[in-house]
Write a protein that holds these residues in place. Structure first.
Motif, short mmCIF file in Angstrom:
data_model
loop_
_atom_site.label_atom_id
_atom_site.label_comp_id
_atom_site.label_asym_id
_atom_site.label_seq_id
_atom_site.Cartn_x
_atom_site.Cartn_y
_atom_site.Cartn_z
N TYR A 1 53.82 43.53 38.28
CA TYR A 1 52.81 43.02 39.21
C TYR A 1 51.96 41.93 38.53
N ALA A 2 51.59 42.17 37.26
CA ALA A 2 50.72 41.21 36.55
C ALA A 2 51.42 39.86 36.42
N ARG A 3 52.70 39.89 36.10
CA ARG A 3 53.45 38.66 35.91
C ARG A 3 53.47 37.83 37.20
N HIS A 4 53.78 38.50 38.31
CA HIS A 4 53.88 37.75 39.57
C HIS A 4 52.52 37.31 40.09
N ALA A 5 51.50 38.13 39.86
CA ALA A 5 50.15 37.73 40.30
C ALA A 5 49.71 36.51 39.49
N SER A 6 49.90 36.55 38.17
CA SER A 6 49.39 35.43 37.37
C SER A 6 50.19 34.16 37.65
N ARG A 7 51.47 34.28 38.00
CA ARG A 7 52.23 33.08 38.38
C ARG A 7 51.66 32.40 39.61
N ARG A 8 51.02 33.18 40.46
CA ARG A 8 50.41 32.61 41.68
C ARG A 8 48.94 32.26 41.46
N GLY A 9 48.49 32.28 40.21
CA GLY A 9 47.14 31.79 39.95
C GLY A 9 46.09 32.86 39.70
N VAL A 10 46.45 34.14 39.85
CA VAL A 10 45.47 35.20 39.56
C VAL A 10 45.14 35.17 38.07
N GLU A 11 43.86 35.23 37.74
CA GLU A 11 43.46 35.28 36.32
C GLU A 11 43.30 36.72 35.89
N ILE A 12 43.91 37.05 34.75
CA ILE A 12 43.78 38.40 34.22
C ILE A 12 42.92 38.34 32.97
N HIS A 13 41.76 38.97 33.03
CA HIS A 13 40.79 38.92 31.93
C HIS A 13 40.78 40.26 31.22
N GLN A 14 41.37 40.32 30.03
CA GLN A 14 41.34 41.55 29.27
C GLN A 14 40.07 41.57 28.42
N ARG A 15 39.72 42.73 27.92
CA ARG A 15 38.48 42.93 27.15
C ARG A 15 37.27 42.37 27.88
N THR A 16 37.26 42.54 29.16
CA THR A 16 36.16 42.06 29.99
C THR A 16 35.62 43.25 30.77
N GLU A 17 34.47 43.74 30.32
CA GLU A 17 33.94 44.98 30.90
C GLU A 17 32.86 44.67 31.93
N VAL A 18 32.98 45.28 33.08
CA VAL A 18 31.95 45.13 34.10
C VAL A 18 30.78 46.04 33.74
N ALA A 19 29.59 45.42 33.64
CA ALA A 19 28.41 46.18 33.21
C ALA A 19 27.40 46.33 34.33
N GLY A 20 27.59 45.61 35.45
CA GLY A 20 26.63 45.75 36.55
C GLY A 20 26.98 44.81 37.69
N PHE A 21 26.27 45.00 38.80
CA PHE A 21 26.47 44.16 39.98
C PHE A 21 25.11 43.68 40.47
N ASP A 22 25.06 42.44 40.99
CA ASP A 22 23.86 42.00 41.70
C ASP A 22 24.12 42.24 43.18
N VAL A 23 23.23 43.00 43.79
CA VAL A 23 23.40 43.33 45.20
C VAL A 23 22.25 42.71 45.98
N SER A 24 22.59 42.06 47.09
CA SER A 24 21.55 41.49 47.94
C SER A 24 21.83 41.95 49.37
N GLY A 25 20.90 42.69 49.94
CA GLY A 25 21.14 43.30 51.25
C GLY A 25 22.30 44.27 51.15
N ASP A 26 23.31 44.08 52.01
CA ASP A 26 24.45 44.99 51.94
C ASP A 26 25.66 44.32 51.31
N ARG A 27 25.40 43.32 50.45
CA ARG A 27 26.52 42.62 49.81
C ARG A 27 26.35 42.52 48.31
N VAL A 28 27.47 42.61 47.60
CA VAL A 28 27.48 42.28 46.18
C VAL A 28 27.58 40.76 46.07
#
Ligand SMILES: Cc1cc2nc3c(=O)[nH]c(=O)nc-3n(C[C@H](O)[C@H](O)[C@H](O)COP(=O)(O)OP(=O)(O)OC[C@H]3O[C@@H](n4cnc5c(N)ncnc54)[C@H](O)[C@@H]3O)c2cc1C
Lengths: 83, 413
Positions: B188-215
């Motif tokens: 899946y990773a190979r075909h996704a990245s061939r179509r332009g999806v960026e795969i970021h390893q060692r990238t940890e999500v630490a939080g979200f900014d939420v405004s109203g009912d949306r991130v």
């Protein structure tokens, strides 16, 4: 072998104990808290207060345990938390 | 062809395949941010980019690609569940596995060899009849078999188990099988990245900014990015990551352990599982016997193993196949699983309008990697939750509309 200290029987193999789950903040007797009490159990990364039973002696106790390191910080009988 | 292969084999230098590009710099904004680079996140990225034409997508993975439960599971693929909603959903997953190697041009080593679950009591036999009828109703291959057929399917099985757990019969699920977990993620990773999806390893999500009912933004250890929509699929830590977005999930973390033996000649041609003994076994194509079983007895968010649990798995395996007593274990491990109260996943909408959940996969989510990815991508692309996902909505807990699959999950995964 992991050791859990029973407040009555002292340090014992954790295999002698039954896990009874987290001490719950929500109460199933309060209609407004029913869903919380049934489905949303405590699941912290850190110290958790939880119910255990020493099976051979049927001693119910509370343990404070870290849910990442698995270190048991304290054990005591319910309502007898040491100061 | 054979000459090409021979030339390739004799060549002294081989160019690397370069299936998965190295991590690029983070852009300022993405249409879709996928949190979690396990099988589920990567499958969703594949379907978004290859089917729905949504290519401005980032997959954020805090460790290395598919190193979470995707790397740790015992690869049981099956659809023999209890409720109609589940059987329909998982059966679609099995069908996607059947064509995945061709679809991806990547050998995922899918082996549809059938799964046999053993009954050691009349009560279990009765529940098998229910599951078989449901499976037939939905159109899957499943039947209840007697002890003689069990012996034919698995000639080396010890049927009387010292008189304690005599095998009375089984649930034979011809659609069951296994696949190579890493290959599924990499394909899946190979075909996704061939179509332009960026795969970021060692990238940890630490939080979200939420405004109203949306991130609006996703905060990571490598900087903050704007997100049109967010998909959360972080395996064992689903409860904790949802909390970063202010969402509470009915999830508890329990470790699940497994192990493999040294390779043996092929002797076990089906998947075998016993709920009473809390053990299941499958022989890999390398000949190693993969042994798994029930979860750890208490909540923990650590991948440590325990001797207690490993001895328990060994005991179950020896009851079923006593001749394994001299065999050595090669590897053993654990994963953190995100367990829901009803042993069914949580998929679909969240309380936030542009934040989607693919969570609560606990001990059983590998088999759903393709179908969850496909259906979550459809949800994000159309903004509408497809009917097949609706029963798995988070709000089912508010209305007591549970999908209880404990009996069909707890020991077979
Ligand atoms: C021992 C064991 C045996 C199993 N056996 C089976 C089986 O036989 N059949 C079956 O169907 N299922 C099985 N499962 C369950 C299955 O492995 C999982 O349900 C499935 O792999 C979940 O896939 P995923 O992509 O959602 O999660 P994962 O593969 O766990 O991927 C989630 C990713 O998110 C990352 N992440 C976490 N937090 C963050 C963050 N803050 N920021 C960025 N990234 C983050 C993690 O590093 C991880 O790589 C088993 C599980 C275990 C542990």
């Amino acid at each position: 072998m992991k050791i859990l200290t029973c407040p009555v029987n002292g340090p014992r193999n954790i295999a002698e104990f039954q896990y009874l789950g987290p001490v719950r903040a929500a109460s199933a007797e309060e209609p407004g808290q029913l869903i919380e009490a049934l489905f949303y159990a405590e699941n912290p990364l850190g110290i958790m207060h939880e119910w255990w039973r020493h099976m051979p002696s049927n001693t119910i106790l509370i343990a404070e345990r870290h849910t990442v390191t698995d270190r048991i910080v304290a054990t005591y009988l319910p309502n007898q938390k040491p100061a | 062809m054979p000459f090409t292969l021979l030339r390739y084999g004799l060549r002294s230098k081989h160019a690397s395949f370069g299936d998965i590009p190295s991590t690029p710099a983070l852009k300022r904004s993405y249409d879709v941010v996928i949190v979690g680079g396990g099988g589920h996140g990567l499958a969703a990225a594949y379907y978004l980019s290859n089917v729905h034409g949504i290519r401005n997508v980032a997959v954020l993975e805090k460790g290395y690609l598919a190193g979470g439960n995707t790397a740790r599971n015992t690869t049981t693929v099956r659809s023999n569940y209890m409720t109609e909603e589940s059987v329909r959903f998982y059966a679609e997953g099995v069908r996607l596995f059947e064509t995945m190697s061709q679809d991806l041009g990547f050998n995922i080593m899918y082996s549809q060899r059938g799964q046999l679950t053993l009954a050691h009591s009349d009560a279990t036999m009765r529940s098998f009849h229910l599951r078989a009828e449901m499976g037939k109703h939905v159109g899957t291959r499943i039947e209840v078999v007697d002890a003689r057929t069990v012996k034919e399917l698995v000639p080396h099985l010890n049927l009387d188990i010292g008189g304690m757990h005599e095998v009375l019969g089984g649930l034979w699920h011809a659609d069951g099988g296994t696949a190579r977990h890493d290959a599924v993620a990499w394909g899946y990773a190979r075909h996704a990245s061939r179509r332009g999806v960026e795969i970021h390893q060692r990238t940890e999500v630490a939080g979200f900014d939420v405004s109203g009912d949306r991130v609006t933004h996703v905060r990571t250890n490598r900087g903050t990015i704007a997100a049109g929509q967010v998909l959360q699929a972080v395996g064992g830590l689903n409860g904790q990551v949802a909390a970063l977005a202010g969402i509470r999930l009915p999830i508890r973390c329990f470790p699940l352990q497994a192990m493999v033996t040294q390779p043996l000649k092929p002797f076990l041609h089906t998947l075998v599982s016993s709920a009473n003994l809390h053990t299941y076994l499958v022989q890999s194509s390398r000949g190693e016997v993969v042994i798994g079983g029930g979860s750890d007895p208490y909540q923990l968010a650590s991948t440590r193993s325990t001797l207690d649990q490993k001895e328990h798995l060994a005991e179950g395996a020896l009851h079923l196949f006593p001749f394994l007593h001299k065999v050595k274990l090669l590897r053993q491990w654990a994963g953190i699983t995100d367990m829901t109260p009803d042993y069914s996943p949580i998929m679909g909408a969240s309380p936030l309008a542009n934040y989607w959940l693919d969570c609560g996969w606990g001990t059983w989510g590998f088999k759903a990697t393709p179908v969850a990815g496909k259906r979550m991508a459809e949800t994000i692309a159309t903004g509408k939750v497809p009917d097949i996902l609706k029963p798995f909505d988070l709000r089912r807990f508010d209305s007591f509309a549970l999908l209880n699959e404990m009996g069909a999950t707890a020991a077979s995964h």
